[in-house]
Design a protein around this motif. Sequence first.
Motif, PDB file in Angstrom:
ATOM      1  N   THR A 193       0.872  -1.157   0.014  1.00 44.59           N
ATOM      2  CA  THR A 193       0.052   0.096  -0.010  1.00 44.59           C
ATOM      3  C   THR A 193       0.794   1.172   0.168  1.00 44.59           C
ATOM      4  O   THR A 193       2.033   1.152   0.482  1.00 44.59           O
ATOM      5  CB  THR A 193      -0.914  -0.209   1.315  1.00 44.59           C
ATOM      6  OG1 THR A 193      -0.072   0.013   2.386  1.00 44.59           O
ATOM      7  CG2 THR A 193      -2.073  -1.146   1.167  1.00 44.59           C
ATOM      8  N   ALA A 194       0.278   2.296  -0.397  1.00 43.74           N
ATOM      9  CA  ALA A 194       1.061   3.841  -0.383  1.00 43.74           C
ATOM     10  C   ALA A 194      -0.085   4.790  -0.692  1.00 43.74           C
ATOM     11  O   ALA A 194      -1.013   4.714  -1.101  1.00 43.74           O
ATOM     12  CB  ALA A 194       2.122   3.746  -1.626  1.00 43.74           C
ATOM     13  N   ARG A 195       0.362   5.880   0.071  1.00 40.10           N
ATOM     14  CA  ARG A 195      -0.473   7.041   0.077  1.00 40.10           C
ATOM     15  C   ARG A 195       0.351   8.406   0.039  1.00 40.10           C
ATOM     16  O   ARG A 195       1.077   8.527   0.568  1.00 40.10           O
ATOM     17  CB  ARG A 195      -1.506   7.044   1.230  1.00 40.10           C
ATOM     18  CG  ARG A 195      -2.441   8.203   1.190  1.00 40.10           C
ATOM     19  CD  ARG A 195      -3.332   8.019   2.638  1.00 40.10           C
ATOM     20  NE  ARG A 195      -4.492   9.075   2.793  1.00 40.10           N
ATOM     21  CZ  ARG A 195      -4.222  10.057   3.384  1.00 40.10           C
ATOM     22  NH1 ARG A 195      -3.190  10.527   4.039  1.00 40.10           N
ATOM     23  NH2 ARG A 195      -5.358  11.005   3.574  1.00 40.10           N
ATOM     24  N   ALA A 196       0.188   8.935  -1.193  1.00 39.89           N
ATOM     25  CA  ALA A 196       0.989  10.418  -1.430  1.00 39.89           C
ATOM     26  C   ALA A 196       2.399  10.006  -1.189  1.00 39.89           C
ATOM     27  O   ALA A 196       3.194  11.080  -0.618  1.00 39.89           O
ATOM     28  CB  ALA A 196       0.397  11.380  -0.271  1.00 39.89           C
ATOM     29  N   VAL A 197       2.702   9.087  -1.834  1.00 35.45           N
ATOM     30  CA  VAL A 197       4.299   8.735  -1.809  1.00 35.45           C
ATOM     31  C   VAL A 197       4.971   9.455  -3.148  1.00 35.45           C
ATOM     32  O   VAL A 197       5.929   9.954  -2.935  1.00 35.45           O
ATOM     33  CB  VAL A 197       4.601   7.299  -1.494  1.00 35.45           C
ATOM     34  CG1 VAL A 197       6.136   7.239  -1.609  1.00 35.45           C
ATOM     35  CG2 VAL A 197       4.149   6.882  -0.321  1.00 35.45           C
ATOM     36  N   ALA A 198       4.251   8.997  -4.131  1.00 34.02           N
ATOM     37  CA  ALA A 198       5.310   9.054  -5.427  1.00 34.02           C
ATOM     38  C   ALA A 198       4.152   9.137  -6.593  1.00 34.02           C
ATOM     39  O   ALA A 198       3.036   8.450  -6.366  1.00 34.02           O
ATOM     40  CB  ALA A 198       6.249   8.229  -5.597  1.00 34.02           C
ATOM     41  N   PRO A 199       4.491   9.661  -7.801  1.00 33.68           N
ATOM     42  CA  PRO A 199       3.596   9.343  -8.888  1.00 33.68           C
ATOM     43  C   PRO A 199       3.506   7.729  -9.242  1.00 33.68           C
ATOM     44  O   PRO A 199       4.431   6.992  -8.593  1.00 33.68           O
ATOM     45  CB  PRO A 199       4.569   9.956  -9.881  1.00 33.68           C
ATOM     46  CG  PRO A 199       5.145  11.108  -9.387  1.00 33.68           C
ATOM     47  CD  PRO A 199       5.557  10.557  -8.160  1.00 33.68           C
ATOM     48  N   LEU A 200       2.775   7.281  -9.850  1.00 35.05           N
ATOM     49  CA  LEU A 200       2.503   5.812 -10.203  1.00 35.05           C
ATOM     50  C   LEU A 200       3.806   5.046 -10.634  1.00 35.05           C
ATOM     51  O   LEU A 200       4.100   4.029 -10.154  1.00 35.05           O
ATOM     52  CB  LEU A 200       1.303   5.510 -10.965  1.00 35.05           C
ATOM     53  CG  LEU A 200       1.109   4.132 -10.990  1.00 35.05           C
ATOM     54  CD1 LEU A 200       0.456   3.486  -9.631  1.00 35.05           C
ATOM     55  CD2 LEU A 200      -0.340   4.070 -12.075  1.00 35.05           C
ATOM     56  N   ASP A 201       4.588   5.763 -11.613  1.00 34.37           N
ATOM     57  CA  ASP A 201       5.365   4.894 -12.047  1.00 34.37           C
ATOM     58  C   ASP A 201       6.847   4.757 -11.221  1.00 34.37           C
ATOM     59  O   ASP A 201       7.138   3.595 -11.167  1.00 34.37           O
ATOM     60  CB  ASP A 201       6.042   5.676 -13.320  1.00 34.37           C
ATOM     61  CG  ASP A 201       6.497   7.088 -13.040  1.00 34.37           C
ATOM     62  OD1 ASP A 201       6.177   7.618 -12.071  1.00 34.37           O
ATOM     63  OD2 ASP A 201       7.177   7.832 -13.963  1.00 34.37           O
ATOM     64  N   ARG A 202       7.183   5.630 -10.425  1.00 31.06           N
ATOM     65  CA  ARG A 202       7.986   5.243  -9.356  1.00 31.06           C
ATOM     66  C   ARG A 202       7.470   4.759  -8.270  1.00 31.06           C
ATOM     67  O   ARG A 202       8.492   3.614  -7.777  1.00 31.06           O
ATOM     68  CB  ARG A 202       8.424   6.866  -8.780  1.00 31.06           C
ATOM     69  CG  ARG A 202       9.578   7.471  -9.760  1.00 31.06           C
ATOM     70  CD  ARG A 202      10.124   8.576  -8.861  1.00 31.06           C
ATOM     71  NE  ARG A 202       9.174   9.772  -8.760  1.00 31.06           N
ATOM     72  CZ  ARG A 202       9.197  10.771  -7.951  1.00 31.06           C
ATOM     73  NH1 ARG A 202      10.152  10.875  -6.964  1.00 31.06           N
ATOM     74  NH2 ARG A 202       8.359  11.584  -8.033  1.00 31.06           N
ATOM     75  N   LEU A 203       6.335   4.811  -7.944  1.00 36.10           N
ATOM     76  CA  LEU A 203       5.755   3.867  -6.767  1.00 36.10           C
ATOM     77  C   LEU A 203       5.758   2.591  -7.087  1.00 36.10           C
ATOM     78  O   LEU A 203       5.932   1.470  -6.427  1.00 36.10           O
ATOM     79  CB  LEU A 203       4.378   4.461  -6.537  1.00 36.10           C
ATOM     80  CG  LEU A 203       3.565   3.571  -5.443  1.00 36.10           C
ATOM     81  CD1 LEU A 203       4.236   3.721  -4.137  1.00 36.10           C
ATOM     82  CD2 LEU A 203       2.156   4.148  -5.409  1.00 36.10           C
ATOM     83  N   ALA A 204       5.258   2.210  -8.456  1.00 37.48           N
ATOM     84  CA  ALA A 204       5.316   0.937  -8.810  1.00 37.48           C
ATOM     85  C   ALA A 204       6.759   0.108  -9.046  1.00 37.48           C
ATOM     86  O   ALA A 204       6.918  -0.986  -8.525  1.00 37.48           O
ATOM     87  CB  ALA A 204       4.655   0.712 -10.327  1.00 37.48           C
ATOM     88  N   GLY A 205       7.900   1.023  -9.263  1.00 35.86           N
ATOM     89  CA  GLY A 205       8.998   0.343  -9.171  1.00 35.86           C
ATOM     90  C   GLY A 205       9.661   0.041  -8.006  1.00 35.86           C
ATOM     91  O   GLY A 205      10.520  -0.728  -7.723  1.00 35.86           O
ATOM     92  N   TRP A 206       8.969   0.770  -7.102  1.00 35.96           N
ATOM     93  CA  TRP A 206       9.415   0.488  -5.595  1.00 35.96           C
ATOM     94  C   TRP A 206       8.566  -0.734  -5.003  1.00 35.96           C
ATOM     95  O   TRP A 206       8.963  -1.531  -4.426  1.00 35.96           O
ATOM     96  CB  TRP A 206       9.331   1.728  -4.593  1.00 35.96           C
ATOM     97  CG  TRP A 206      10.234   3.155  -4.995  1.00 35.96           C
ATOM     98  CD1 TRP A 206      11.267   3.123  -5.758  1.00 35.96           C
ATOM     99  CD2 TRP A 206       9.853   4.349  -4.747  1.00 35.96           C
ATOM    100  NE1 TRP A 206      11.644   4.173  -5.853  1.00 35.96           N
ATOM    101  CE2 TRP A 206      10.784   4.977  -5.276  1.00 35.96           C
ATOM    102  CE3 TRP A 206       8.689   5.056  -4.107  1.00 35.96           C
ATOM    103  CZ2 TRP A 206      10.894   6.417  -5.248  1.00 35.96           C
ATOM    104  CZ3 TRP A 206       8.645   6.440  -4.131  1.00 35.96           C
ATOM    105  CH2 TRP A 206       9.955   6.971  -4.353  1.00 35.96           C
ATOM    106  N   GLY A 207       7.502  -0.514  -5.400  1.00 36.47           N
ATOM    107  CA  GLY A 207       6.415  -1.499  -4.696  1.00 36.47           C
ATOM    108  C   GLY A 207       6.289  -2.875  -5.196  1.00 36.47           C
ATOM    109  O   GLY A 207       6.150  -3.765  -4.564  1.00 36.47           O
TER     110      GLY A 207
END
Length: 263
Positions: A152-166
């Motif tokens: 899960t994530a909230r207000a962490v990063a744009p989707l492309d970066r978030l997906a790369g991390w998550g």
Amino acid sequence: MDTESGAPGGEAVAEGAGSPGEAPAAARTIFEDRFESAVRYTELLATAGVQRGLIGPREVPRLWDRHVLNCAVLAELLPAGASLCDVGSGAGLPGIPVALARPDVSVTLLEPLLRRTTFLEEVVRELGLENVTVVRGRAEEMIGKLAVDVVTARAVAPLDRLAGWGMPLLRPHGQMLALKGDSAEQELADNRAGLAKLGAVEWSVISVGEGTLETSTRVIQVKAGESPGGVKAATRRARAARAGRAATGKTPERGRGAGRRRR
């Protein structure tokens, strides 16, 4: 002034901090026997959370609706007994509300900043959340060390970066849940190719909390296939596994007859 000082119990309250107000009726429905713990958590956000710079003072009057309950309804999407990692957890949103609403779910709060992990550890200890673990670190450092059913994530990063991390932290067929606002559809449309490269096989924008909250929560749900995170993540997981075996002195078992010499 040291904004990291003061216990979360409210002994040192930020000057001018307001009150989150009375809990909405929906809070009792969502949290059930952990309702009082949810009330206490919201009070901690309004006091120590503000003092330590984790919550803006203007957010205090809308903590329940915009933050705590908005996050807690993610529980609707979680399978029984799931493991979850909240990436960039900050003040514990959405991880702590989800953990309160779903005591059967094992939650890891992953956060790189010390002042935030200190707050999270104190909150977890005060609320007695046995299903929550706080880990200080970045998502990219956890590949091969942490594997969960849900990210899960909230207000962490744009989707492309978030997906790369998550995505690399997911087990096969796991899911990533990103709380987003009005930009959800556009972000998803712009990043479908990237999601596919990261091992995603299905994605959509869904609403949760309908019929419970006045305003439902919009979530980008990304479901992984057999290889979450793609080839690079799989390589890093394998490398981490080899390093772990080397550190413990364990080696993979050989197949039957593998050690026999040929005559």
